[in-house]
Design an enzyme around this catalytic site. Structure first.
Site, PDB file in Angstrom:
ATOM      1  N   ASP A  93       0.949  -1.260  -0.314  1.00 11.61           N
ATOM      2  CA  ASP A  93      -0.060  -0.443  -0.046  1.00 11.61           C
ATOM      3  C   ASP A  93       0.910   1.126  -0.172  1.00 11.61           C
ATOM      4  O   ASP A  93       0.399   2.642  -0.320  1.00 11.61           O
ATOM      5  CB  ASP A  93      -0.910  -0.047   1.254  1.00 11.61           C
ATOM      6  CG  ASP A  93      -1.446  -1.207   1.412  1.00 11.61           C
ATOM      7  OD1 ASP A  93      -2.053  -1.233   0.100  1.00 11.61           O
ATOM      8  OD2 ASP A  93      -2.236  -1.952   1.993  1.00 11.61           O
ATOM      9  N   GLY A 119      -5.163  -1.400  -2.050  1.00 11.84           N
ATOM     10  CA  GLY A 119      -4.158  -0.382  -1.467  1.00 11.84           C
ATOM     11  C   GLY A 119      -4.771   0.740  -0.139  1.00 11.84           C
ATOM     12  O   GLY A 119      -4.064   1.391   0.296  1.00 11.84           O
ATOM     13  N   ARG A 158     -16.865  -3.624 -18.884  1.00 15.32           N
ATOM     14  CA  ARG A 158     -16.136  -5.049 -17.572  1.00 15.32           C
ATOM     15  C   ARG A 158     -15.698  -4.635 -16.873  1.00 15.32           C
ATOM     16  O   ARG A 158     -14.754  -3.294 -16.605  1.00 15.32           O
ATOM     17  CB  ARG A 158     -15.621  -6.844 -18.220  1.00 15.32           C
ATOM     18  CG  ARG A 158     -16.786  -6.608 -19.944  1.00 15.32           C
ATOM     19  CD  ARG A 158     -17.710  -7.888 -19.249  1.00 15.32           C
ATOM     20  NE  ARG A 158     -18.034  -8.132 -20.032  1.00 15.32           N
ATOM     21  CZ  ARG A 158     -19.111  -8.290 -21.326  1.00 15.32           C
ATOM     22  NH1 ARG A 158     -19.963  -6.769 -20.449  1.00 15.32           N
ATOM     23  NH2 ARG A 158     -19.840  -8.366 -21.767  1.00 15.32           N
TER      24      ARG A 158
HETATM   25  O1  F6P Z   1      -2.572  -3.829   3.234  1.00 17.66           O
HETATM   26  C1  F6P Z   1      -2.465  -5.133   2.669  1.00 17.66           C
HETATM   27  C2  F6P Z   1      -3.727  -5.275   1.381  1.00 17.66           C
HETATM   28  O2  F6P Z   1      -2.967  -6.177   0.924  1.00 17.66           O
HETATM   29  C3  F6P Z   1      -4.667  -4.123   1.383  1.00 17.66           C
HETATM   30  O3  F6P Z   1      -4.324  -3.720  -0.103  1.00 17.66           O
HETATM   31  C4  F6P Z   1      -5.663  -5.025   0.843  1.00 17.66           C
HETATM   32  O4  F6P Z   1      -7.179  -4.135   1.703  1.00 17.66           O
HETATM   33  C5  F6P Z   1      -5.920  -5.924   2.413  1.00 17.66           C
HETATM   34  O5  F6P Z   1      -4.518  -6.052   2.236  1.00 17.66           O
HETATM   35  C6  F6P Z   1      -6.024  -7.323   2.250  1.00 17.66           C
HETATM   36  O6  F6P Z   1      -6.025  -8.301   3.725  1.00 17.66           O
HETATM   37  P1  F6P Z   1      -6.436  -9.334   3.510  1.00 17.66           P
HETATM   38  O7  F6P Z   1      -4.598 -10.415   2.879  1.00 17.66           O
HETATM   39  O8  F6P Z   1      -6.683  -9.572   4.693  1.00 17.66           O
HETATM   40  O9  F6P Z   1      -7.513  -9.928   2.893  1.00 17.66           O
END
Ligand code: F6P
Length: 366
Positions: free
Chosen positions: A143, A186, A283
């Site tokens: 992120d 992100g 899409r």
């Molecule tokens: O913080 C990293 C991240 O990949 C974010 O971009 C995303 O919102 C979140 O983690 C997803 O988390 P999880 O792996 O728990 O679905």
């Protein structure tokens, strides 16, 4: 004068990303070879220190992991020792088991603990530092939303993955004369969508930092059609709110603390609205966890190697409560407490935004 280090622990917390193993390798090799100390790999983030799961890492254990995605130690983004849920069904109330973590740290006779993570992991690490542990952080996240560092490792690889996806989407979008919406990760910052969107030549980029309106987005799509460009690529960050609306949430894991909220779904909202308003077939694709997988880029391997080395040096110097950060082309020590004080968002006057606007990219705000 700092005392000689004999034994350190290392853990990886939060979402995985490419480059974590490169940091583990760099810290471990430096600590073993340069300081003759032992390294204990704590399994599954802070859970390992709650549940007593660890193993010694030898030089051989960390050889050949430079190119490997993920983390050889395992990770967890739901085991905050200050709000720990013993029952993973989330039926019980969270409890504070931070004292168990402290006891295990002492029982293992650790001189320091390296915590590789993003804002969640480093906030916990900072609280443990305040409770007396010798903590060194390493900033990780796709992120790129940590303060005090220009880049976190993992981000560059994710940018390249998203850019490549946009390149592939381009050919099918242009063949079918469609609008294609690409949703990126992100969290609450737009770094990933912005950098990958510009690198991939996205026509419309929507990020949380720049509120957009439907008229502007649809005008851009129609204008491109009028100019003979009968397709458009829209890149949207998962944390972008629809006009007048709220964040689009996929699910909430446990209670409603921000770290438990999983974003996702804005891509389909944007696609539906564009199709309804313009009549152009649309899409969408959610890139999801693909963005965190696979081998790190050269940039991330180099950054991870430098971060890992400097983290080991910080331990040797007795500089705790800090993490290495990238400033320009230099690696500087910064306080973890400053890095996690808030989410770092894309500044409105960021040069890349100005440059993108000047070459015709829309941010849906005019
Ligand atoms: O913080 C990293 C991240 O990949 C974010 O971009 C995303 O919102 C979140 O983690 C997803 O988390 P999880 O792996 O728990 O679905």
């Amino acid at each position: 004068m700092p005392k000689r280090i004999k034994r350190i622990g290392i853990l990886t917390g939060g979402g995985d990303c490419p480059g974590i193993n490169a940091v583990i390798r760099s810290v471990t090799k430096t600590v073993i070879e340069k300081y003759g100390a032992k390294v204990l790999g704590i399994k599954d983030g802070f859970l390992g220190l709650i549940k007593e799961r660890w193993r010694e890492l030898s030089y051989e254990d960390v050889s050949s992991i430079l190119t490997l995605g993920g983390t050889i130690l395992g990770t967890s983004n739901r085991d905050d020792p200050f709000h720990w849920l013993p029952d993973k069904e989330h039926k019980s109330e969270p409890i504070d088991v931070s004292d168990t973590v402290i006891e295990n740290y002492k029982r293992l006779k650790l001189d320091a603990l390296v915590c590789i993570g993003g804002d969640g992991t480093l906030s916990i690490a900072n609280k443990l530092h305040k409770k007396g542990l010798n903590i060194v952080g390493v900033p990780k996240t796709i992120d790129n939303d940590l303060c005090e560092t220009d880049y976190t490792f993992g981000f560059n690889t994710a940018v390249n993955i998203v850019m490549e996806a946009i390149d592939r989407i381009h050919t099918t979008a242009s063949s079918h004369h469609r609008v294609m919406v690409v949703e990126t990760m992100g969290r609450y910052a737009g770094w990933l969508a912005l950098e990958a969107g510009v690198a991939g030549g996205g026509d419309i980029i929507l990020i949380p930092e720049i509120p957009f309106n439907w008229d502007s987005v649809c005008r851009k799509v129609k204008e491109r059609n009028r100019r003979g460009k009968r397709f458009s690529i829209v890149v949207v960050a998962e944390g972008t709110k629809p006009p007048g609306g709220e964040l689009v949430i996929k699910r909430i894991i446990g209670d409603k603390r921000p770290e438990n909220i999983r974003l996702g779904g804005i891509g389909s909202v944007v696609a539906e609205e564009i199709e309804n308003r313009t009549g152009v077939e649309t899409r969408y694709i959610v890139l999801g966890h693909l963005q965190r997988g696979g081998s790190p880029t050269a940039f991330d391997r180099l950054l991870a190697t430098r971060f890992g080395y400097v983290a080991a040096e910080m331990i040797a110097e007795g500089r705790f409560g800090y993490m290495p950060a990238l400033r320009g082309n230099k690696i500087k020590p910064v306080l973890i407490s400053r890095a996690v004080r808030k989410i770092r968002r894309v500044p409105k006057n960021y040069l890349l935004i100005e440059a993108a606007r000047s070459i015709g990219t829309s941010f849906g705000d005019d």
